[in-house]
Design an enzyme around this catalytic site. Sequence first.
Site, PDB file in Angstrom:
ATOM      1  N   ASP A   1      68.054-112.366 -27.624  1.00  0.00           N
ATOM      2  CA  ASP A   1      67.497-113.650 -28.036  1.00  0.00           C
ATOM      3  C   ASP A   1      66.635-114.274 -26.934  1.00  0.00           C
ATOM      4  O   ASP A   1      65.927-115.245 -27.178  1.00  0.00           O
ATOM      5  CB  ASP A   1      68.626-114.602 -28.449  1.00  0.00           C
ATOM      6  CG  ASP A   1      68.128-115.791 -29.264  1.00  0.00           C
ATOM      7  OD1 ASP A   1      66.967-115.759 -29.719  1.00  0.00           O
ATOM      8  OD2 ASP A   1      68.914-116.731 -29.450  1.00  0.00           O
TER       9      ASP A   1
ATOM     10  N   ASP B   1      62.065-115.832 -35.010  1.00  0.00           N
ATOM     11  CA  ASP B   1      63.042-115.448 -33.990  1.00  0.00           C
ATOM     12  C   ASP B   1      64.445-115.527 -34.583  1.00  0.00           C
ATOM     13  O   ASP B   1      65.044-116.598 -34.645  1.00  0.00           O
ATOM     14  CB  ASP B   1      62.910-116.376 -32.776  1.00  0.00           C
ATOM     15  CG  ASP B   1      63.881-116.000 -31.655  1.00  0.00           C
ATOM     16  OD1 ASP B   1      64.508-114.923 -31.747  1.00  0.00           O
ATOM     17  OD2 ASP B   1      63.984-116.787 -30.693  1.00  0.00           O
TER      18      ASP B   1
ATOM     19  N   ARG C   1      60.369-114.373 -22.999  1.00  0.00           N
ATOM     20  CA  ARG C   1      59.993-113.976 -21.641  1.00  0.00           C
ATOM     21  C   ARG C   1      59.593-112.507 -21.583  1.00  0.00           C
ATOM     22  O   ARG C   1      58.812-112.114 -20.711  1.00  0.00           O
ATOM     23  CB  ARG C   1      61.140-114.301 -20.672  1.00  0.00           C
ATOM     24  CG  ARG C   1      62.451-113.661 -21.037  1.00  0.00           C
ATOM     25  CD  ARG C   1      63.656-114.362 -20.417  1.00  0.00           C
ATOM     26  NE  ARG C   1      64.031-115.574 -21.148  1.00  0.00           N
ATOM     27  CZ  ARG C   1      65.022-116.392 -20.799  1.00  0.00           C
ATOM     28  NH1 ARG C   1      65.754-116.132 -19.724  1.00  0.00           N
ATOM     29  NH2 ARG C   1      65.288-117.460 -21.521  1.00  0.00           N
TER      30      ARG C   1
ATOM     31  N   LYS D   1      71.160-115.220 -33.784  1.00  0.00           N
ATOM     32  CA  LYS D   1      71.399-116.661 -33.724  1.00  0.00           C
ATOM     33  C   LYS D   1      72.350-117.069 -34.847  1.00  0.00           C
ATOM     34  O   LYS D   1      72.332-116.474 -35.919  1.00  0.00           O
ATOM     35  CB  LYS D   1      70.084-117.423 -33.939  1.00  0.00           C
ATOM     36  CG  LYS D   1      69.113-117.381 -32.776  1.00  0.00           C
ATOM     37  CD  LYS D   1      67.879-118.210 -33.103  1.00  0.00           C
ATOM     38  CE  LYS D   1      66.845-118.135 -31.993  1.00  0.00           C
ATOM     39  NZ  LYS D   1      67.294-118.738 -30.731  1.00  0.00           N
TER      40      LYS D   1
ATOM     41  N   ASP E   1      58.319-120.405 -33.774  1.00  0.00           N
ATOM     42  CA  ASP E   1      58.400-119.787 -32.446  1.00  0.00           C
ATOM     43  C   ASP E   1      57.078-119.123 -32.019  1.00  0.00           C
ATOM     44  O   ASP E   1      57.017-118.508 -30.964  1.00  0.00           O
ATOM     45  CB  ASP E   1      59.560-118.775 -32.427  1.00  0.00           C
ATOM     46  CG  ASP E   1      60.241-118.663 -31.067  1.00  0.00           C
ATOM     47  OD1 ASP E   1      60.093-119.592 -30.242  1.00  0.00           O
ATOM     48  OD2 ASP E   1      60.903-117.638 -30.831  1.00  0.00           O
TER      49      ASP E   1
ATOM     50  N   LYS F   1      53.202-117.677 -26.531  1.00  0.00           N
ATOM     51  CA  LYS F   1      54.287-116.921 -27.169  1.00  0.00           C
ATOM     52  C   LYS F   1      54.083-116.895 -28.681  1.00  0.00           C
ATOM     53  O   LYS F   1      54.035-117.943 -29.322  1.00  0.00           O
ATOM     54  CB  LYS F   1      55.632-117.566 -26.820  1.00  0.00           C
ATOM     55  CG  LYS F   1      56.834-116.973 -27.575  1.00  0.00           C
ATOM     56  CD  LYS F   1      58.152-117.622 -27.143  1.00  0.00           C
ATOM     57  CE  LYS F   1      59.324-117.156 -28.021  1.00  0.00           C
ATOM     58  NZ  LYS F   1      60.610-117.783 -27.636  1.00  0.00           N
TER      59      LYS F   1
ATOM     60  N   GLU G   1      63.853-113.321 -25.867  1.00  0.00           N
ATOM     61  CA  GLU G   1      62.757-112.387 -26.128  1.00  0.00           C
ATOM     62  C   GLU G   1      61.395-112.914 -25.704  1.00  0.00           C
ATOM     63  O   GLU G   1      60.493-112.141 -25.418  1.00  0.00           O
ATOM     64  CB  GLU G   1      62.733-112.035 -27.626  1.00  0.00           C
ATOM     65  CG  GLU G   1      61.970-113.015 -28.531  1.00  0.00           C
ATOM     66  CD  GLU G   1      62.574-114.415 -28.602  1.00  0.00           C
ATOM     67  OE1 GLU G   1      63.754-114.569 -28.251  1.00  0.00           O
ATOM     68  OE2 GLU G   1      61.853-115.357 -28.992  1.00  0.00           O
TER      69      GLU G   1
HETATM   70  N1  BES Z   1      62.850-119.457 -29.380  1.00  0.00           N
HETATM   71  C1  BES Z   1      64.026-119.682 -28.622  1.00  0.00           C
HETATM   72  C2  BES Z   1      64.014-121.032 -27.894  1.00  0.00           C
HETATM   73  C3  BES Z   1      64.110-122.261 -28.755  1.00  0.00           C
HETATM   74  C4  BES Z   1      65.335-122.874 -28.956  1.00  0.00           C
HETATM   75  C5  BES Z   1      62.990-122.846 -29.278  1.00  0.00           C
HETATM   76  C6  BES Z   1      65.427-124.019 -29.712  1.00  0.00           C
HETATM   77  C7  BES Z   1      63.067-124.014 -30.040  1.00  0.00           C
HETATM   78  C8  BES Z   1      64.292-124.602 -30.250  1.00  0.00           C
HETATM   79  C9  BES Z   1      64.180-118.606 -27.559  1.00  0.00           C
HETATM   80  O1  BES Z   1      63.690-117.355 -27.883  1.00  0.00           O
HETATM   81  C10 BES Z   1      65.647-118.435 -27.326  1.00  0.00           C
HETATM   82  O2  BES Z   1      66.307-118.008 -28.221  1.00  0.00           O
HETATM   83  N2  BES Z   1      66.098-118.757 -26.117  1.00  0.00           N
HETATM   84  C11 BES Z   1      67.471-118.645 -25.787  1.00  0.00           C
HETATM   85  C12 BES Z   1      67.589-118.049 -24.409  1.00  0.00           C
HETATM   86  C13 BES Z   1      68.981-117.702 -24.000  1.00  0.00           C
HETATM   87  C14 BES Z   1      69.500-116.556 -24.846  1.00  0.00           C
HETATM   88  C15 BES Z   1      68.992-117.333 -22.551  1.00  0.00           C
HETATM   89  C16 BES Z   1      68.084-120.032 -25.824  1.00  0.00           C
HETATM   90  O3  BES Z   1      67.431-120.980 -25.385  1.00  0.00           O
HETATM   91  O4  BES Z   1      69.196-120.170 -26.329  1.00  0.00           O
HETATM   92 ZN    ZN Z   2      62.140-117.336 -29.267  1.00  0.00          ZN
HETATM   93 MN    MN Z   3      65.113-116.175 -28.938  1.00  0.00          MN
END
Ligand code: BES
Ligand code: ZN
Ligand code: MN
Length: 507
Positions: A341, A264, A345, A271, A282, A259, A343
Amino acid sequence: MSPLPSFEITTSAPAGAEATGRLVGTGLVALGREGGVSEAVARRRGFGATVGERLVLVDDDRSEILLGAGDPGRFGTLEARRAAAVFARALASEAECVLDLRGVASLPARDLAQAVVEGISGASYRFEGYRSAPPEEPSRRIHLLVGEADLSAADEGVARGRCVAAAVAFARDVANRAPGDLTPTDLADAAGRLAASGGAEIEVFDEARIVAERLGGLLGVARGSAEPPNLVKMTYEPDDAVALRGPDGRVPTVALVGKGITFDSGGLSLKPPASMIDMKHDMSGAAAVLAVVAACRGLGVRVRVVAIAPITENMPGGRAIKPGDVLTIRNGKTIEVLNTDAEGRLVLSDGLVLATEEEPDAIVDVATLTGACVVALGGEVAGVMGNDSVVLGALEEAARRAGEPVWRLPLPSSYRRHLDSDIADLKNVGKEREAGALVAGLVLEEFVAGRPWAHLDIAGPAHVDEARYELQKGATAFGVRTLLEFVGAFEPDGAAGPRSADHLGVG
Ligand code: BES
Ligand code: ZN
Ligand code: MN
């Protein structure tokens, strides 16, 4: 960023080196040699020789440091890496020092030297790219003291350790760079320089090519950004590829997908400020898989390895995808984006479809994918999911040898209904606060076409907020050493060698 120490193998301590480190097991049996301190002194000073422990002894003109190696019967590469990291930190100001490796015999000299170089290099790493007056970093020379019979094995170990350390330093460097200083274009440029230095092939898809290749997930995420996306494909072809062909005429191949979100923001599903702080990291999955492929030639890997890194920012610009939009991934499946968010996947789906087209023996993706995985496993342990027990087992074994903790999580097929969309093949998020890491894994599984695959969620361990052992504060390069161990399992005579598929059903 800063130069890593240089290493020399020797059988006797060179004159002039003022500091000596010595590996000592909990039995303290190796003490008292060559004018070093006695066991009684060490004990009186409360030194128990457990891993991570150290005892500094300063004489008039030289210092000696005892490094705990723990139970000699259980001394492995993890213990060696940690003891060496403690040594590097304790003697950080010495320009020239000696590390006596003769005290612990339970590890082959090659593996010991490699782990020591990894530990010292990792702990010596600094990222000072943005200070106006970076602290002076003297170049350091470290002499590794080994027995006569171990000279050539240790030499090989040092060369391997250097190679791994360079891969780790690359992955840390790019992940530590500020997001405005590491745009998708900058990351592709860094990958180009890395491929050239490692003798790997590289191909960079620009935006037009991404359109032509129908990478709808990557394009969708990139829409909100002013920076153009790209996709880096880096390939390592082993020197003796012909000899490696199996009965079917194919060279064993491992495909790695990383990834590469260089920042992000969450997109329109923005966020909150505190959650955005670390989001320059990220792209750590992309950094890891690219570093691994570039290190393969130096390590003499005997399997073809392809890295695929979809790279973009996730931003809420005026052309950004909106919650409710539907994207079409390269294999034709459609995803309703209900949270921009989620993204990772989306871009990984395209990357995984490209990976399946390499007809690999194994696919592994590496991603800072879910906060849910951090909630479940914390900041030190990565989540592992997948569809194939051989690949999962090989990945767990590789992680164990690399000393990078991972924990297996299930992919329950009954949770697939959480992803049912009213209008598309699936949606990109499941139920609020339910099995977020697993549901993300289930999205990815839709795009591997049943090929043997494992997913490593490194959202927790991709960076640390304080230094420990061989890790420095900031990016860790988690996954690099695990994947370098992992690819070996798919060499013709490796543990996961040529075989038939074996798919795992859960739930
Ligand atoms: N890059 C984030 C995941 C992340 C969170 C990495 C904290 C490192 C520390 C990812 O893109 C994300 O935002 N995931 C969301 C998914 C949700 C919206 C289903 C998450 O984990 O909140
Ligand atoms: Zn992310
Ligand atoms: Mn995200």
